[in-house]
Design a protein around this motif. Sequence first.
Motif, PDB file in Angstrom:
ATOM      1  N   HIS A 256     -27.395 -31.539   5.255  1.00  0.00           N
ATOM      2  CA  HIS A 256     -26.088 -31.654   4.603  1.00  0.00           C
ATOM      3  C   HIS A 256     -26.117 -30.713   3.403  1.00  0.00           C
ATOM      4  CE1 HIS A 256     -22.765 -33.278   2.288  1.00  0.00           C
ATOM      5  NE2 HIS A 256     -22.381 -33.982   3.344  1.00  0.00           N
ATOM      6  N   PHE A 257     -25.327 -29.647   3.446  1.00  0.00           N
ATOM      7  CA  PHE A 257     -25.434 -28.582   2.460  1.00  0.00           C
ATOM      8  C   PHE A 257     -25.242 -29.083   1.036  1.00  0.00           C
ATOM      9  CE2 PHE A 257     -24.040 -24.927  -0.011  1.00  0.00           C
ATOM     10  CZ  PHE A 257     -24.956 -23.954   0.373  1.00  0.00           C
ATOM     11  N   GLU A 258     -24.217 -29.862   0.780  1.00  0.00           N
ATOM     12  CA  GLU A 258     -23.943 -30.323  -0.578  1.00  0.00           C
ATOM     13  C   GLU A 258     -25.022 -31.279  -1.082  1.00  0.00           C
ATOM     14  OE1 GLU A 258     -21.776 -29.117  -2.648  1.00  0.00           O
ATOM     15  OE2 GLU A 258     -21.147 -27.708  -1.084  1.00  0.00           O
ATOM     16  N   ARG A 259     -25.550 -32.135  -0.203  1.00  0.00           N
ATOM     17  CA  ARG A 259     -26.621 -33.051  -0.617  1.00  0.00           C
ATOM     18  C   ARG A 259     -27.897 -32.263  -0.927  1.00  0.00           C
ATOM     19  NH1 ARG A 259     -23.356 -36.061  -2.151  1.00  0.00           N
ATOM     20  NH2 ARG A 259     -22.321 -37.595  -0.833  1.00  0.00           N
ATOM     21  N   ASP A 260     -28.210 -31.274  -0.084  1.00  0.00           N
ATOM     22  CA  ASP A 260     -29.389 -30.437  -0.358  1.00  0.00           C
ATOM     23  C   ASP A 260     -29.237 -29.720  -1.697  1.00  0.00           C
ATOM     24  OD1 ASP A 260     -30.409 -31.243   2.021  1.00  0.00           O
ATOM     25  OD2 ASP A 260     -30.256 -29.299   3.030  1.00  0.00           O
ATOM     26  N   ILE A 263     -29.942 -32.154  -4.459  1.00  0.00           N
ATOM     27  CA  ILE A 263     -31.382 -32.414  -4.572  1.00  0.00           C
ATOM     28  C   ILE A 263     -32.071 -31.251  -5.282  1.00  0.00           C
ATOM     29  CG2 ILE A 263     -33.533 -32.677  -3.270  1.00  0.00           C
ATOM     30  CD1 ILE A 263     -31.810 -34.105  -1.102  1.00  0.00           C
ATOM     31  N   LEU A 264     -31.742 -30.021  -4.872  1.00  0.00           N
ATOM     32  CA  LEU A 264     -32.384 -28.847  -5.463  1.00  0.00           C
ATOM     33  C   LEU A 264     -32.091 -28.735  -6.958  1.00  0.00           C
ATOM     34  CD1 LEU A 264     -32.086 -25.977  -2.821  1.00  0.00           C
ATOM     35  CD2 LEU A 264     -34.164 -26.910  -3.843  1.00  0.00           C
ATOM     36  N   GLN A 265     -30.898 -29.093  -7.358  1.00  0.00           N
ATOM     37  CA  GLN A 265     -30.557 -29.036  -8.776  1.00  0.00           C
ATOM     38  C   GLN A 265     -31.467 -29.948  -9.601  1.00  0.00           C
ATOM     39  OE1 GLN A 265     -26.368 -29.988  -8.858  1.00  0.00           O
ATOM     40  NE2 GLN A 265     -25.740 -27.870  -8.465  1.00  0.00           N
ATOM     41  N   ARG A 286     -28.331 -19.359  -0.302  1.00  0.00           N
ATOM     42  CA  ARG A 286     -27.008 -19.901  -0.654  1.00  0.00           C
ATOM     43  C   ARG A 286     -27.153 -21.152  -1.506  1.00  0.00           C
ATOM     44  NH1 ARG A 286     -24.220 -21.522   4.360  1.00  0.00           N
ATOM     45  NH2 ARG A 286     -22.543 -22.093   2.930  1.00  0.00           N
ATOM     46  N   LEU A 287     -28.136 -22.003  -1.165  1.00  0.00           N
ATOM     47  CA  LEU A 287     -28.363 -23.214  -1.949  1.00  0.00           C
ATOM     48  C   LEU A 287     -28.782 -22.874  -3.376  1.00  0.00           C
ATOM     49  CD1 LEU A 287     -30.305 -25.389   0.676  1.00  0.00           C
ATOM     50  CD2 LEU A 287     -28.064 -25.939  -0.293  1.00  0.00           C
ATOM     51  N   LEU A 288     -29.601 -21.841  -3.522  1.00  0.00           N
ATOM     52  CA  LEU A 288     -30.113 -21.456  -4.837  1.00  0.00           C
ATOM     53  C   LEU A 288     -29.100 -20.666  -5.657  1.00  0.00           C
ATOM     54  CD1 LEU A 288     -33.751 -20.427  -3.858  1.00  0.00           C
ATOM     55  CD2 LEU A 288     -33.071 -22.459  -5.121  1.00  0.00           C
ATOM     56  N   GLU A 289     -28.068 -20.199  -4.997  1.00  0.00           N
ATOM     57  CA  GLU A 289     -27.012 -19.441  -5.673  1.00  0.00           C
ATOM     58  C   GLU A 289     -27.569 -18.261  -6.475  1.00  0.00           C
ATOM     59  OE1 GLU A 289     -24.946 -22.434  -7.922  1.00  0.00           O
ATOM     60  OE2 GLU A 289     -23.562 -22.844  -6.268  1.00  0.00           O
TER      61      GLU A 289
END
Length: 345
Positions: A256-260, A263-265, A286-289
């Motif tokens: 789940h992209f938004e949940r991942d 979590i990463l934040q 993309r998750l790390l922006e």
Amino acid sequence: MDNIHQIFKASPTEGDVLATVIQVNGSAYRKEGTTMLIKQSGSTIGVLSGGCLEEDIKYRAETLIDGQSKSFLYNLKSEDDLGWGQGSGCNGEIRVLLEKIDASYQAHLEKVNEQLLQGRSILTVKKLSEDYEVIGYTVIVDDNNYWTKALNIDANMELKEMKSGIHYSKELSIYRYFQWFHPKPRLFILGAGEDGVPLCDFAYKTGFHVTVADWREALCSKERFPQADRLLIGFPHEVLPKALHPQDHIVIMTHHFERDKEILQYVLNRPFKYIGIIGSNRRTMRLLEGESVPSNVYTPVGLSIGAEGPEEIAISVMAQLIAVKQKVVTENGKQANCRTLVYNK
């Protein structure tokens, strides 16, 4: 895998025998500190070799009386069937210490287990005779609290740098056996999807304390994850701050992209031992922006072995987790020769 946690789960009692590899010369199947419990019934927990020594060790264990210890040297160098290696040609020698458990030693082991369950590391120091039999011991908790003072310990000694094995003290003219006991490494599987099921099973079998966390109660259940030590139901911001410790291993696999992202934040730039992210490099970027990938983040998660499907992916992740735990993966992700570093002395 450290057998000691399996051994404590079996509750060692008076009359059982604890067998420990205390010295390795050359290469061998297991290293110093490996333990095996021989129950009075004849059953065993743990292994000390590839199967060539266990029967002889069981036979010798039957000759001990309560509270007695003896050590035996096994030569595994022979390439024929006349040596203890049974033709394995392991090119090494191992010394095994047998200790028959009496009431005093049982109480000692129970105290060690209590400390491990509280997340503390324990160092045991045993004074050995010329025949490598135990004639005294000291137990030290990480904060240098002593349980007994049967041995003189040099205050200047860097105890945390001492490796399990036999050490000779010139000042005291004695041999001592140092052995570290560490709590189970903790693995958090963040996401209770299908690929988390075999990962939980393999991690439990290889000695990890496993927590599965997910906000979907129907997925995060004991029926799906019978081997999990703990299940946490809730959104990342609800469960992570209360549950994670700095030395934990984490695998992010919610799909789940938004949940991942959430979590990463929380986990990025924190000193976790291992952060694995399932999915492609492009997805992770993309998750790390645009942020750089920290050295403790492994993406795509797992060793590159061409794994497909939940079981193979779980095997690749566990191989990488074990390599990180055993410190045979460098910060830049290059894999070292595991067998050389772990087995050869």
